[in-house]
Design an enzyme around this catalytic site. Structure first.
Site, PDB file in Angstrom:
ATOM      1  CB  THR A 131      -0.912   0.037   1.247  1.00 34.99           C
ATOM      2  OG1 THR A 131      -0.095   0.288   2.403  1.00 34.99           O
ATOM      3  CG2 THR A 131      -1.663  -1.269   1.436  1.00 34.99           C
ATOM      4  CG  ASP A 132      -0.313   4.919  -1.739  1.00 35.77           C
ATOM      5  OD1 ASP A 132       0.332   4.284  -2.601  1.00 35.77           O
ATOM      6  OD2 ASP A 132      -1.329   5.583  -1.994  1.00 35.77           O
ATOM      7  CB  CYS A 133       0.720   3.323   4.771  1.00 36.17           C
ATOM      8  SG  CYS A 133      -0.453   4.679   4.773  1.00 36.17           S
ATOM      9  CE1 TYR A 134       2.545  -0.199   7.940  1.00 38.72           C
ATOM     10  CE2 TYR A 134       0.366   0.205   6.988  1.00 38.72           C
ATOM     11  CZ  TYR A 134       1.225   0.215   8.071  1.00 38.72           C
ATOM     12  OH  TYR A 134       0.773   0.622   9.298  1.00 38.72           O
ATOM     13  N   PRO A 135       4.981   0.062   1.572  1.00 39.98           N
ATOM     14  CG  PRO A 135       6.811   1.431   1.091  1.00 39.98           C
ATOM     15  CD  PRO A 135       5.728   1.222   2.099  1.00 39.98           C
TER      16      PRO A 135
END
Length: 389
Positions: A131-135
């Site tokens: 995700t954008d928070c967890y690349p």
């Protein structure tokens, strides 16, 4: 009459009189309930037995770049990762897997928990949801108990108040969660240690509640809630002890404090991994009633003999036998003397009670007031509706 505050003051000043439950039972036979109640302040109980409904919460700490773990393995054992990004729950009875997903039942979560408590290194492999928070998509490393933030036991069901005796009336060997059961009533196996078991000495849970401080795996733990499959409405004898599986407790404690002497991974052939766990519960002597309950002997306690050859939830039984009969090594079933063995270690159960006694005597372990009682009106709800796929 005593209060827990008064007992704690004596513990702090190292003046408390503490006996193990076996010492208490012996003294009652010698001088009676009333005199004993005036002498002792705390009674310690203990057990060391398989407790498969156990596991650990682990927080790894965030990686850089961060990962939101959605599949994870610790030394090949799957850990649940469906909550916080780097929070895991490792179940004691979860079996290891090969890289192809094939189960390796001889090794499981209980073994990994033991190794982490021992300070050993464990290999971690994780897959993330990008995700954008967890690349980050993948992560591999080795961890120890010192390199992770939180590492604590959270056990949904421990300390069965009573349990069953397993036998096999069929014609083939059965591998069960109690171990191997020989055909034609060739042997019997039981788990609960009987009169020294913690909940047998407080049958209505009047002393034990949510927030009770306990000995857990060699460290300090607490009663967190009622356990799963908690069934206090089980039929009971006149002494209030149940005739079969009854009350259970959910327990919690910091695994970083624990000792592998009291936490050990184990394996039941063709059944799967589990965890041997030492648990000790202190019982404050508030009045004579506490002594009367703790004076119960093995001949005053019974358990049902259950036939595992019938593959149903409700299995036929061969009646009840006392724990005194169980500990004699043989029990009568339909006119036959059947050899019987325990899963619990009586030696280590006694050692748990003895070590807890020493903690209290030294002033390092005080008692807690429960913040709420354990419910004693829970019914047992089976699943009677299903669809076969």
């Amino acid at each position: 009459m005593r209060t827990i505050a008064e007992i704690n003051e004596k513990i702090t000043n190292k003046r408390a009189i503490v006996w193990t439950v076996e010492e208490l039972k012996k003294r009652v036979t010698e001088i009676g309930v009333t005199k004993v109640a005036k002498e002792v302040d705390v009674i310690t109980t203990g057990t060391f037995e398989p407790m498969e409904s156990s596991g650990v919460i682990i927080n790894l700490g965030h990686t850089d770049p961060p990962i939101k773990i959605r599949r994870c393995w610790l030394d090949g054992v799957p850990a649940y990762s469906g909550f916080g990004a780097v929070d895991l729950y490792l179940g004691a009875s979860c079996a290891a897997e090969t890289t192809d997903g094939e189960e390796i039942r001889e090794r499981g979560g209980g073994h990994v928990i033991e190794e982490l408590i021992a300070g050993k290194s464990v290999q971690l492999r994780a897959l993330g949801q990008v995700t954008d928070c967890y690349p980050r998509a993948t992560f591999e490393t080795s961890i120890t108990s010192e390199t992770i933030n939180q590492f604590y036991l959270f056990n949904p069901r421990n300390l069965y108040q009573n349990f069953i005796i397993g036998v096999n009336g069929g014609d083939r060997l059965l591998h069960t969660y109690l171990g191997p059961l020989q055909p034609h009533l060739g042997n019997a196996v039981y788990s609960n240690p009987g009169a020294i078991s913690p909940l047998m000495n407080d049958p209505d849970l009047q002393l034990i509640g949510i927030g009770t401080k306990i000995f857990l795996g060699g460290g300090i733990g607490y009663v967190a809630w009622e356990g799963t499959q908690h069934f206090p409405l089980q039929k009971r004898l006149a002494n209030r002890t149940p005739i079969g599986p009854s009350a259970t407790l959910a327990l919690i404690g910091d695994a970083k404090q624990m000792d592998t002497r009291w936490v050990r991974g184990c394996y039941f052939k063709s059944s799967g991994p589990s965890l041997m766990l030492g648990v000790g519960v202190p019982l404050p002597v508030l009045d004579e009633t506490v002594i009367e309950r703790c004076a119960v002997q093995d001949q005053d306690l019974v358990a049902p003999i259950v036939d595992f050859s019938i593959p149903r939830r409700v299995r036929p039984t061969f009646g009840l036998v006392s724990y005194a009969q169980l500990k004699s090594g043989k029990i009568p079933i339909e006119g036959k003397a059947v050899r019987v063995a325990p899963l619990a270690s009586f030696f280590l159960s006694r050692q748990v009670a003895q070590e807890l006694k020493q903690w209290i005597q030294s002033g390092t372990f005080t008692l807690t007031e429960p913040v709420a009682p354990i419910p004693m009106d829970r019914v047992f709800l089976p699943q009677n509706r299903w669809t076969d796929f």
